[in-house]
Design a protein around this motif. Sequence first.
Motif, PDB file in Angstrom:
ATOM      1  N   ILE A  50       0.910  -1.532   0.126  1.00  0.00           N
ATOM      2  CA  ILE A  50       0.072   0.358  -0.539  1.00  0.00           C
ATOM      3  C   ILE A  50       1.195   1.366  -0.459  1.00  0.00           C
ATOM      4  O   ILE A  50       1.422   1.508   1.112  1.00  0.00           O
ATOM      5  N   ASP A  51       0.404   2.154  -1.254  1.00  0.00           N
ATOM      6  CA  ASP A  51       1.601   3.740  -0.908  1.00  0.00           C
ATOM      7  C   ASP A  51       1.277   4.682  -0.543  1.00  0.00           C
ATOM      8  O   ASP A  51      -0.678   4.497  -1.382  1.00  0.00           O
ATOM      9  N   LEU A  52       1.453   4.685   0.201  1.00  0.00           N
ATOM     10  CA  LEU A  52       0.517   6.685   0.964  1.00  0.00           C
ATOM     11  C   LEU A  52       1.193   7.321   0.943  1.00  0.00           C
ATOM     12  O   LEU A  52       2.939   7.467   0.791  1.00  0.00           O
ATOM     13  N   ALA A  53       1.391   8.162   0.533  1.00  0.00           N
ATOM     14  CA  ALA A  53       1.975  10.300   0.174  1.00  0.00           C
ATOM     15  C   ALA A  53       1.419  11.282   1.254  1.00  0.00           C
ATOM     16  O   ALA A  53       0.096  11.844   1.611  1.00  0.00           O
ATOM     17  N   VAL A  54       2.362  11.801   1.541  1.00  0.00           N
ATOM     18  CA  VAL A  54       2.196  12.940   2.777  1.00  0.00           C
ATOM     19  C   VAL A  54       2.966  13.848   2.166  1.00  0.00           C
ATOM     20  O   VAL A  54       3.913  13.552   1.364  1.00  0.00           O
TER      21      VAL A  54
END
Length: 201
Positions: A18-22
């Motif tokens: 799962i890829d998240l961008a913050v």
Amino acid sequence: VFTFGSVPLKTYLPDGDIDLAVFAENQHSEDRLIQDVRNILENQGTNEDSEFHVKEVQYIQGEVKIIKCLIENFVVDISFNQIDGLGTLCFLEEVDNLIRKEHLFKESIILIKAWSYYESRILGSQHGLLSTYGLEILIIYLFNIYSHTLAGPLEVLFQFLNFFSKFDWNKYCISLRGPVPIRSLPKMKGTPLFLCPSYLC
């Protein structure tokens, strides 16, 4: 916080991450945000009463700063101030919308990713193999040249195997527009990895 990659695209495999961008307001707040996120995840890992079980928190301070961890045995990659993944997600959604055919593009990605990962073992950029984005470029190229004849994911897989098993990987690489002679590319340091036709057999 935004998701990108195969989960929001709906092309994920059971073993996918799962890829998240913050996003932070500036460099100073980015460094603080990274440390805060890391601390929260590490604290969750030591708290037996936490809602989610977090373990193996790693901070990778490369060109792209990433925190990797396992949350409930799902691999999660958290990047900071990286818009590229979101741009790629939008691009791939647009490709799917252009092709239509009831999400044939996305279904083909799932099938070819599964074959590439589970059967041929050629998918996995973290191991020096083909990246998911690279695979998606190959699939887009197939749609560019065979779009009118492709009616189902199995046909796309067949064309993928047929076309790329005969492709001269020693002399060419693939772009969205077609084959590019390797000799025309700028000299690169390191050893380039190419998809070998023997993997496709």
